[in-house]
Enzyme design. Structure first.
Site, PDB file in Angstrom:
ATOM      1  N   MET A   1     -27.104 -54.096 -31.889  1.00  0.00           N
ATOM      2  CA  MET A   1     -26.350 -54.177 -31.364  1.00  0.00           C
ATOM      3  C   MET A   1     -25.612 -54.473 -30.814  1.00  0.00           C
ATOM      4  O   MET A   1     -25.330 -54.663 -29.874  1.00  0.00           O
ATOM      5  CB  MET A   1     -27.328 -52.054 -31.301  1.00  0.00           C
TER       6      MET A   1
ATOM      7  N   LYS B   1     -25.352 -41.235 -33.426  1.00  0.00           N
ATOM      8  CA  LYS B   1     -24.716 -42.775 -32.110  1.00  0.00           C
ATOM      9  C   LYS B   1     -24.148 -44.319 -33.350  1.00  0.00           C
ATOM     10  O   LYS B   1     -24.969 -44.519 -33.973  1.00  0.00           O
ATOM     11  CB  LYS B   1     -25.114 -43.029 -31.041  1.00  0.00           C
TER      12      LYS B   1
ATOM     13  N   ASP C   1     -29.460 -39.418 -37.472  1.00  0.00           N
ATOM     14  CA  ASP C   1     -28.938 -39.999 -37.656  1.00  0.00           C
ATOM     15  C   ASP C   1     -27.801 -40.696 -37.839  1.00  0.00           C
ATOM     16  O   ASP C   1     -27.960 -40.672 -39.796  1.00  0.00           O
ATOM     17  CB  ASP C   1     -29.252 -41.140 -36.244  1.00  0.00           C
TER      18      ASP C   1
END
Length: 273
Positions: free
Chosen positions: A180, A67, A45
């Site tokens: 996030m 991502k 990642d």
């Protein structure tokens, strides 16, 4: 009906779902280190640090599948399919994720695909971003005088179309950690205040935690929008909301300048093993 045609037992390798921790290479677990050194292919990642990737053998295939908000290298379905494909052709496949793969890491989704495809797997937990970030920011997530519990939520979902239960998150006796959540800071601020959390509640945003670029932005819930607008704020960043943030200055111990030196020592030792 199965999505994949299964090979004969023994014709494929094994997938290791590995948590890389929050960034500092020295926070990688011994088991994760051992698995990385034996990897034939690593799907990693964007949150996996360069220092950790430097531990991967040069002979291993390295595939970026990270991502970030609005910047996806690969769709989740593509990652799932790739894991199965590589497991059919490789001996040791490592799926390397920042933090812990079972805490907002979609690890469960990927394992469900492997189960359906008949691929053997093992999970190696990692230090999740919440505990790593709070420790390096001098903010205990729980404290007998300030917080009797802690709640982890993700702020990455579409909060306008799928509203969060802010009442459940507004308990002043709990610490709230938001993964996030930067892009939805205004919605988070308003939702918590409307649910009864005081606008004066201490808040910390910790950027690039546990790395040489770590920065802390400390204020109040009512200032959350202002904090996230700082041009010095870099991703990834984690929000910590609660009275425990008031301890950040007195318990601050981390020197970001020391990280690079430690990383170089760790890499040197790994090359000797």
């Amino acid at each position: 009906m199965a999505l994949f045609t299964l090979p004969r037992q023994g014709d494929f390798g094994k997938v290791w779902l590995v948590g890389a921790g929050p960034g500092d290479v020295e926070l990688l677990t011994l088991k994760a280190y051992r698995i990385l050194k034996q990897a034939d292919v690593v799907l990693f990642d964007a949150l996996v640090s360069d220092d950790i990737m430097a531990l991967v053998p040069e002979s291993a295939e390295k595939i970026a599948v990270g991502k970030r908000a609005g910047k996806h290298s690969a769709a989740q379905d593509e990652i799932n399919q790739l894991l199965v494909t590589k497991a059919y052709t490789r001996k040791n496949v490592v799926r390397l994720k920042g933090g812990d793969p079972f805490i907002f890491g979609r690890g469960g989704e990927e394992l469900e695909t492997l189960v359906e495809a008949g691929v053997t797997f093992e999970v190696v937990p990692g230090i999740t971003a919440a505990s790593g970030t709070s420790a390096y920011a001098g903010i205990p997530l729980t404290h007998r005088d300030h917080a009797q519990g802690v709640t982890f939520i993700t702020g990455h979902c579409k909060l306008e179309s799928r509203p969060m239960d802010w009442n459940a998150c507004a308990n002043s006796q709990n610490t709230l950690v938001i993964y996030m959540g930067i892009l939805n800071a205004a919605t988070i601020e308003q939702g918590l205040i409307d649910a009864g959390r005081s606008a004066s509640t201490p808040v910390a945003i910790v950027s690039k935690a546990t790395t040489s670029e770590q920065r802390r932005f400390i204020g109040t819930l009512g200032e959350l929008g202002q904090l996230v607008s700082s041009p010095e704020l870099k991703m990834p960043a984690l929000m910590i909301i609660g009275e425990v943030v008031g301890l950040a200055d007195s318990l601050n111990w981390f020197n970001p300048e020391q990280v690079q030196s430690n990383a170089e020592q760790a890499l040197s030792l790994s090359l000797q093993v």
